[in-house]
Structures are given as C-alpha cells and as structure tokens.
Design an enzyme around this catalytic site. Sequence first.
Site: not given
Ligand code: ADP
Ligand code: F6P
Length: 325
Positions: A15, A76, A107, A129, A131, A133, A175
Amino acid sequence: MAKEVNTIGVLTSGGDAPGMNAAIRAVVRQSIYNGKKVKGIRRGYAGLLEEEIFEMQSYDVSDTIQRGGTILQTARCKEFKKPEIVKEAAKICGKHGIDGLVVIGGDGSFRGATALAEAGVNTIGVPGTIDLDIACTEYTIGFDTAVNTAIDAIDKIRDTSTSHERCSIVEVMGRGAGYIALWCGIANGAEDVLLPEYYDYDEQKLVDHIIEGRKKGKQHHIIINAEGIGHSTSLAKRIEAATGIETRATILGYMQRGGSPTAKDRVYASTMGAKAVDLLCEGKTNRVVGYRHGEFVDFDIIEALNMEKKIDSFLIDTCTSLNGR
Ligand code: ADP
Ligand code: F6P
C-alpha cells in the site's frame, strides 16, 4: 568481507503512503552523493520482474518531496512468494547492474526483501505504511499524515453531528491494526473506539454508553471504528434502532492514503531513505531501518519480522479515561 555496492535500485511495494516520495528522493540523492548510480524500479516487485527499470538522476526527484503517493508507483505481486521467481528477480537485478536495493513498504514487502537478500542482492527495507503495524519501529512512513487527514475529517463530522444531535460512526483504515483508530480516538476526543486488537463485540455496552451520554447532555457521540472491524453502516442501523438516536456511518477510505506529507513524514522518510543507502554503502544487507527510543536504527529483517507489535495499553486506557465516561 563487505560487498561493495555500485548501483542502488529503489522500489515501493504494498500500500502506498504519504512520504514515500521523500524516501525515494533521499535514496536517489544519497546514492549520488556517495558516488553510486541509482535505478528506479516501477510498480514494486511486479515491475522488477517486468524489467521496468530506469536510471535516475538528481533532477528526477525534484519537486516530489511534497507530493503524496509514490512516483515509482506500487503493486502487489503474489508470484513473488515463489522462490524461483525471486531467483529470476535477482538475475534481473544482476542484468541491470543493481547490486544494492532499497525496498520501501510494509511487512509483506520485507518478506520479499529478505528473499532477495538471500538470493544475493544486498537489500535494505524502509518501513512504509500508514498502518504503523511494523513491530521493529515506532514510526512508519505515512502514519502521521494519515492520522492528521483522518483527524481533520472527523472534526468536520463532529460539527455536523453536534448540530443534528446525532451519533456518528467513522471508519478509519487499519485492516489488522488499530493505531489510526486509537490516535483519532484520543486526538478527536471520541466517545468510543473500536480496535481490532481489543474489541469485544459487546454492542449493548456501546448502546448504554450512548444513552448515558445523552442523559448527561451530550449532543453527539463519535465512535471511531477501525477497518479491521468494519461493517459501520449496519452497526449504525443497529445503534439507531436500539437507542432511538439518529446514527450515521462515514467510511473515510482511501483519502487517508493520499495527500501532501506532514513535516514529520517528510523528515523521517528522508532520514530513513538516506540511512538505507548508508547501510548499503557499508556493505550491509538483509537489514530494515527503524526508529526506536528517539533514534534511527536498523535490525536484521528476519529478526524484525519475528518481533510482535503490541498496541500500547496505556494509550488505550488513556483514550478510555478521557472519553467522559
Ligand atoms: P505490505 O508490504 O504493505 O505489507 P503486502 O503484504 O501486500 O504489503 O506485500 C507487498 C508485496 O510483498 C506482495 O505483493 C508480494 O509481492 C511481496 N511479498 C509479500 N509476502 C511475501 C513473501 N512471503 N515472500 C516474498 N514476497 C512477499
Ligand atoms: O496501506 C494500508 C492499508 O490502508 C490497510 O489499512 C488496508 O487494509 C489496506 O491498505 C487496503 O489496501 P488495498 O485496498 O490497496 O489493498
């Protein structure tokens, strides 16, 4: 022996968050300042796999520090969870001469970063982020701006709520984490705050609190509801039926992710971006930048991912004790 890094790549993933541009700008300018080449990667890991890679100069980040969103865009990319895809990405980095990489995200993005580090690309994570978090850090890029955006909106909702003597449920983002909700709860002086980490789903308690407030002469009742609990519209209907008090729901949504970053987000994001480059220049890899106890620090990514984020119970107690019960 520390590996010398010559070309530093930068991407944003997950995000978006206000202040990401300040971090990108810092990576670009700190790399150039240190005599390194720098390459921007569009659309996160998805863009890396598609080789959306271009060399960046200092002027490419001119006029960006004040802008929300991310000039590199974000995505993503589910496939990145597959080890063979990560190996492919490491090869692409090699093909483009990228031997150091800064990943700005949450994360999930750090899990991708550690996998890339394992595959031989020196990689550093920067927490981005709204959040808040991420366990290893007390600051994440975008939280401050998002909270200020939400606070401003909730103040406005409170004005009309008071005029109409209504109850208002305001749903804020988060979330899985209630930090935005909790901060708004305190900063907006909300009567109730529903946090995914703590909510007991006892609606009768909410109803009693609203009725009690009305008896005491309160002309509004603001409930901040975190996205993780959700269902604000149906909750409003149930509360209206149970209390007889007109109740409206407002879902703030994506407005919280946009907008010009606050001073804090600009300065902290810039500092973290510059620190990530310094770590790469020192030959470090598989680290994540954080802010703890008033200092910018760094941790091993795996260690950081294994830390547990706890919502501060003192903040929750304070929010409750100040809400006029
Ligand atoms: P954020 O980084 O904000 O937590 P996401 O959880 O959507 O957002 O993760 C962002 C991207 O990081 C994912 O779309 C994916 O490309 C990569 N990613 C997430 N989890 C893993 C994982 N276990 N191993 C490798 N890449 C990952
Ligand atoms: O960026 C964090 C966040 O805003 C969360 O609070 C929310 O759940 C999520 O992203 C939603 O993102 P998207 O709708 O882009 O997957």
